[in-house]
Motif scaffolding. Structure first.
Motif, PDB file in Angstrom:
ATOM      1  N   ARG A 168    -105.508  56.467  78.582  1.00 31.70           N
ATOM      2  CA  ARG A 168    -104.283  55.684  78.729  1.00 31.70           C
ATOM      3  C   ARG A 168    -103.343  55.893  77.545  1.00 31.70           C
ATOM      4  O   ARG A 168    -103.746  55.850  76.390  1.00 31.70           O
ATOM      5  CB  ARG A 168    -104.650  54.204  78.855  1.00 31.70           C
ATOM      6  CG  ARG A 168    -103.479  53.282  79.141  1.00 31.70           C
ATOM      7  CD  ARG A 168    -103.955  51.828  79.106  1.00 31.70           C
ATOM      8  NE  ARG A 168    -102.916  50.917  79.543  1.00 31.70           N
ATOM      9  CZ  ARG A 168    -102.796  50.468  80.784  1.00 31.70           C
ATOM     10  NH1 ARG A 168    -103.658  50.847  81.697  1.00 31.70           N
ATOM     11  NH2 ARG A 168    -101.822  49.639  81.116  1.00 31.70           N
ATOM     12  N   ARG A 169    -102.061  56.123  77.846  1.00 31.55           N
ATOM     13  CA  ARG A 169    -101.048  56.271  76.799  1.00 31.55           C
ATOM     14  C   ARG A 169    -100.005  55.165  76.861  1.00 31.55           C
ATOM     15  O   ARG A 169     -99.409  54.809  75.847  1.00 31.55           O
ATOM     16  CB  ARG A 169    -100.331  57.613  76.940  1.00 31.55           C
ATOM     17  CG  ARG A 169    -101.243  58.822  76.793  1.00 31.55           C
ATOM     18  CD  ARG A 169    -100.425  60.094  76.895  1.00 31.55           C
ATOM     19  NE  ARG A 169    -101.257  61.239  77.260  1.00 31.55           N
ATOM     20  CZ  ARG A 169    -100.793  62.444  77.524  1.00 31.55           C
ATOM     21  NH1 ARG A 169     -99.491  62.676  77.472  1.00 31.55           N
ATOM     22  NH2 ARG A 169    -101.606  63.421  77.851  1.00 31.55           N
ATOM     23  N   ALA A 170     -99.730  54.681  78.062  1.00 23.65           N
ATOM     24  CA  ALA A 170     -98.731  53.626  78.211  1.00 23.65           C
ATOM     25  C   ALA A 170     -99.258  52.312  77.645  1.00 23.65           C
ATOM     26  O   ALA A 170    -100.466  52.089  77.556  1.00 23.65           O
ATOM     27  CB  ALA A 170     -98.373  53.452  79.690  1.00 23.65           C
ATOM     28  N   GLY A 171     -98.348  51.441  77.267  1.00 28.08           N
ATOM     29  CA  GLY A 171     -98.743  50.110  76.834  1.00 28.08           C
ATOM     30  C   GLY A 171     -99.144  49.275  78.032  1.00 28.08           C
ATOM     31  O   GLY A 171     -99.442  49.801  79.113  1.00 28.08           O
ATOM     32  N   ALA A 172     -99.149  47.967  77.852  1.00 26.84           N
ATOM     33  CA  ALA A 172     -99.504  47.069  78.948  1.00 26.84           C
ATOM     34  C   ALA A 172     -98.526  47.256  80.096  1.00 26.84           C
ATOM     35  O   ALA A 172     -97.303  47.286  79.898  1.00 26.84           O
ATOM     36  CB  ALA A 172     -99.487  45.627  78.458  1.00 26.84           C
ATOM     37  N   LEU A 173     -99.065  47.410  81.291  1.00 29.10           N
ATOM     38  CA  LEU A 173     -98.235  47.632  82.471  1.00 29.10           C
ATOM     39  C   LEU A 173     -98.316  46.421  83.389  1.00 29.10           C
ATOM     40  O   LEU A 173     -99.368  45.792  83.518  1.00 29.10           O
ATOM     41  CB  LEU A 173     -98.717  48.867  83.236  1.00 29.10           C
ATOM     42  CG  LEU A 173     -98.574  50.209  82.531  1.00 29.10           C
ATOM     43  CD1 LEU A 173     -99.255  51.305  83.339  1.00 29.10           C
ATOM     44  CD2 LEU A 173     -97.103  50.548  82.315  1.00 29.10           C
ATOM     45  N   PRO A 174     -97.218  46.083  84.069  1.00 29.68           N
ATOM     46  CA  PRO A 174     -97.291  45.006  85.061  1.00 29.68           C
ATOM     47  C   PRO A 174     -98.184  45.431  86.219  1.00 29.68           C
ATOM     48  O   PRO A 174     -98.334  46.619  86.495  1.00 29.68           O
ATOM     49  CB  PRO A 174     -95.841  44.837  85.506  1.00 29.68           C
ATOM     50  CG  PRO A 174     -95.206  46.174  85.251  1.00 29.68           C
ATOM     51  CD  PRO A 174     -95.884  46.710  84.020  1.00 29.68           C
ATOM     52  N   ALA A 175     -98.770  44.463  86.889  1.00 33.34           N
ATOM     53  CA  ALA A 175     -99.642  44.787  88.018  1.00 33.34           C
ATOM     54  C   ALA A 175     -98.857  45.394  89.169  1.00 33.34           C
ATOM     55  O   ALA A 175     -99.360  46.262  89.890  1.00 33.34           O
ATOM     56  CB  ALA A 175    -100.377  43.535  88.488  1.00 33.34           C
ATOM     57  N   GLU A 176     -97.620  44.925  89.341  1.00 29.81           N
ATOM     58  CA  GLU A 176     -96.807  45.367  90.469  1.00 29.81           C
ATOM     59  C   GLU A 176     -95.391  45.691  90.016  1.00 29.81           C
ATOM     60  O   GLU A 176     -94.949  45.253  88.949  1.00 29.81           O
ATOM     61  CB  GLU A 176     -96.705  44.270  91.536  1.00 29.81           C
ATOM     62  CG  GLU A 176     -98.004  43.832  92.151  1.00 29.81           C
ATOM     63  CD  GLU A 176     -97.789  42.682  93.121  1.00 29.81           C
ATOM     64  OE1 GLU A 176     -98.409  42.696  94.195  1.00 29.81           O
ATOM     65  OE2 GLU A 176     -96.980  41.778  92.807  1.00 29.81           O
ATOM     66  N   VAL A 177     -94.701  46.419  90.875  1.00 31.39           N
ATOM     67  CA  VAL A 177     -93.284  46.714  90.685  1.00 31.39           C
ATOM     68  C   VAL A 177     -92.539  46.246  91.931  1.00 31.39           C
ATOM     69  O   VAL A 177     -93.017  46.456  93.056  1.00 31.39           O
ATOM     70  CB  VAL A 177     -93.058  48.215  90.455  1.00 31.39           C
ATOM     71  CG1 VAL A 177     -91.568  48.569  90.529  1.00 31.39           C
ATOM     72  CG2 VAL A 177     -93.633  48.644  89.106  1.00 31.39           C
ATOM     73  N   PHE A 178     -91.402  45.623  91.730  1.00 31.55           N
ATOM     74  CA  PHE A 178     -90.571  45.178  92.858  1.00 31.55           C
ATOM     75  C   PHE A 178     -89.662  46.310  93.303  1.00 31.55           C
ATOM     76  O   PHE A 178     -88.988  46.934  92.482  1.00 31.55           O
ATOM     77  CB  PHE A 178     -89.733  43.960  92.457  1.00 31.55           C
ATOM     78  CG  PHE A 178     -88.768  43.516  93.523  1.00 31.55           C
ATOM     79  CD1 PHE A 178     -89.230  42.860  94.653  1.00 31.55           C
ATOM     80  CD2 PHE A 178     -87.405  43.762  93.396  1.00 31.55           C
ATOM     81  CE1 PHE A 178     -88.340  42.448  95.652  1.00 31.55           C
ATOM     82  CE2 PHE A 178     -86.506  43.346  94.376  1.00 31.55           C
ATOM     83  CZ  PHE A 178     -86.982  42.689  95.508  1.00 31.55           C
ATOM     84  N   VAL A 179     -89.664  46.585  94.588  1.00 35.26           N
ATOM     85  CA  VAL A 179     -88.788  47.610  95.160  1.00 35.26           C
ATOM     86  C   VAL A 179     -87.771  46.893  96.038  1.00 35.26           C
ATOM     87  O   VAL A 179     -88.148  46.259  97.029  1.00 35.26           O
ATOM     88  CB  VAL A 179     -89.590  48.638  95.983  1.00 35.26           C
ATOM     89  CG1 VAL A 179     -88.658  49.711  96.544  1.00 35.26           C
ATOM     90  CG2 VAL A 179     -90.677  49.280  95.125  1.00 35.26           C
ATOM     91  N   PRO A 180     -86.488  46.960  95.693  1.00 34.07           N
ATOM     92  CA  PRO A 180     -85.484  46.183  96.425  1.00 34.07           C
ATOM     93  C   PRO A 180     -85.235  46.718  97.826  1.00 34.07           C
ATOM     94  O   PRO A 180     -85.464  47.895  98.121  1.00 34.07           O
ATOM     95  CB  PRO A 180     -84.233  46.332  95.555  1.00 34.07           C
ATOM     96  CG  PRO A 180     -84.420  47.625  94.839  1.00 34.07           C
ATOM     97  CD  PRO A 180     -85.897  47.725  94.576  1.00 34.07           C
ATOM     98  N   ALA A 181     -84.757  45.838  98.695  1.00 31.40           N
ATOM     99  CA  ALA A 181     -84.414  46.235 100.057  1.00 31.40           C
ATOM    100  C   ALA A 181     -83.187  47.148 100.047  1.00 31.40           C
ATOM    101  O   ALA A 181     -82.371  47.119  99.123  1.00 31.40           O
ATOM    102  CB  ALA A 181     -84.136  44.996 100.900  1.00 31.40           C
TER     103      ALA A 181
END
Length: 438
Positions: A168-181
């Motif tokens: 792993r190289r990235a820091g803490a990541l959110p569990a999900e990402v919001f994809v807009p309509a």
């Protein structure tokens, strides 16, 4: 590549063909002749069949069609027609032996490179932007990934070696990402080496949803397994439960329990299952059951592609999640550079504009979509590449795996397989509908 012309285009095509052949050679030279002719699984061809089939297709399209040259081995056309002979039957055919197959593919390659040097790369759809050479490059690389899967199925000591995938190289990541309509452009009409099922570009509206930031990991999947997920009918579709029970499936393929923990076999090496890598060798049905257990679902193909390609700042669809530049070792785990998925968060430079990670490389990702043609689809250059597979029997996979070459993957590339398949390098990520407020 889209801007190349003349000698630079020919050099690019020649390099792509050469890189594919180096890989084919490495995969077949790694074992002895007895191993090459053996069928390691009824699901797969003997490696020597794949090798000669690669040469046969190259002869048909580049030497005979594009080059107009005399056939080299018309007597073997039938033997290496994938639609005439199921994989389980191929060992019984009078196939070329290892030395004969190697000599044949070398002879074909010499003639194909001569065609590339002499024939105009214009005037025919097959030759515009060296399309036929790109098609054959991708065909060979696809069979290389198939041969890599055969190596995973073979018994015996490890014969393939590669450095470990990055952590792993990235820091803490959110569990999900919001994809807009909203709408986005799906598919392509401009990518020179895109195959027929990726075409044409067309606008698709996608409702708002949430998508997992990374593929589902072994650690997360183990929670499903240990909670009794394989034994609880409620998480499984009717077809999935029937498949699971009929074949007594209790864990991802190549996993086994030992001394109170979970281990796996990876290309002949026995090792503990690493918690932070994407789960691999799971069927569509297993992915679907996990998603139901997690209170989510699998993404549709359109959702997956929007998350991968849509740039909200420009409203445009990118070639790759990170932009339009070709993949590098910083962007994605591709090309058999490693012999397994990398830890989640290992490729922050490859994140999409919306912040979704590892959409390209590591593991093929199951979607909930049946394989079909886009509006305006036209088969080219032959129906058997994809059109004959359209229908509800096949599910679409996206994104490529650690065994996929960069020449054979992009944001629009579509793979497909039966939902029962587990020997392929398949994983998944989950989606869920966005809450709509009144």
């Amino acid at each position: 590549m889209r801007e190349l012309g003349g000698d630079r285009l020919r050099a690019h095509a020649a390099e792509a063909l050469t890189r594919a052949r180096r890989r084919s050679t490495a995969l077949t030279d790694a074992v002895d002749d007895e191993d090459l002719v053996r069928q390691h699984s009824k699901l797969m061809s003997p490696l020597v069949w794949d090798l000669a089939h690669i040469g046969s297709q190259e002869e048909l399209w580049l030497v005979r069609d594009v080059g107009g040259r005399e056939p080299l081995r018309p007597d073997i056309d039938d033997l290496y027609d994938a639609f005439r002979h199921p994989r389980a039957d191929r060992p019984s055919l009078p196939l070329l032996g290892p030395s004969e197959a190697r000599a044949y593919v070398a002879q074909v390659r010499d003639k194909a490179l001569d065609v590339l040097a002499r024939e105009p790369m214009e005037g025919r759809r097959l030759t515009e932007a060296a399309f036929a050479f790109g098609m054959i490059t991708q065909h060979e690389q696809q069979h290389d990934e198939t041969m890599l899967a055969t190596h995973q199925l073979r018994q015996g000591e490890a014969v393939l070696h590669a450095p470990p995938a990055p952590s792993r190289r990235a820091g803490a990541l959110p569990a999900e990402v919001f994809v807009p309509a909203g709408p986005f452009v799906m598919g392509t009409s401009v990518e020179p080496w895109a195959l027929d099922n990726e075409r044409p570009a067309h606008e698709v509206h996608v409702d708002a949803f949430h998508l997992d930031t990374t593929p589902v990991t072994n650690g997360a999947y183990l929670e499903f397994l240990e909670s009794g997920g394989y034994d609880e009918r409620r998480w499984w579709s009717e077809a999935g439960w029937e498949y699971r029970t009929a074949h007594d499936i209790t864990a991802p393929r190549f996993w086994y329990r030992e001394s109170g923990g979970w281990w796996r076999i990876r290309f002949g090496v026995r090792e503990p299952v690493p918690a932070d890598e994407p789960v691999v060798h799971v069927s569509f049905y297993e992915a679907q059951a996990y998603a139901a257990w997690a209170g989510k679902r699998l993404p549709t193909e359109a959702e997956w592609e929007k998350a991968a390609r849509f740039d909200p700042a420009t409203g445009q669809s990118r070639r790759y999640p990170w932009g339009n530049e070709e993949p590098t070792a910083e962007h994605a785990n591709l090309g058999q550079r490693h012999l397994g998925p990398a830890a989640v968060g290992a490729y922050p430079a490859g994140a999409s504009a919306l912040g979704v990670h590892q959409l390209i490389g590591d593991v093929w990702e199951w979607t909930s979509t049946d394989f079909h043609g886009y509006p305006g689809f036209a088969a080219f250059p032959y129906r058997e590449y994809s059109e004959v597979f359209f229908g509800p029997e096949y599910k679409v996979l996206r994104g490529g795996s650690f065994g996929t070459d960069p020449s054979a993957i992009r944001g629009t590339f579509r793979n497909w397989d039966y939902p029962i398949r587990r020997q392929i390098f398949s994983g998944f990520r989950c989606a869920r509908d966005a809450q709509v407020r009144g």
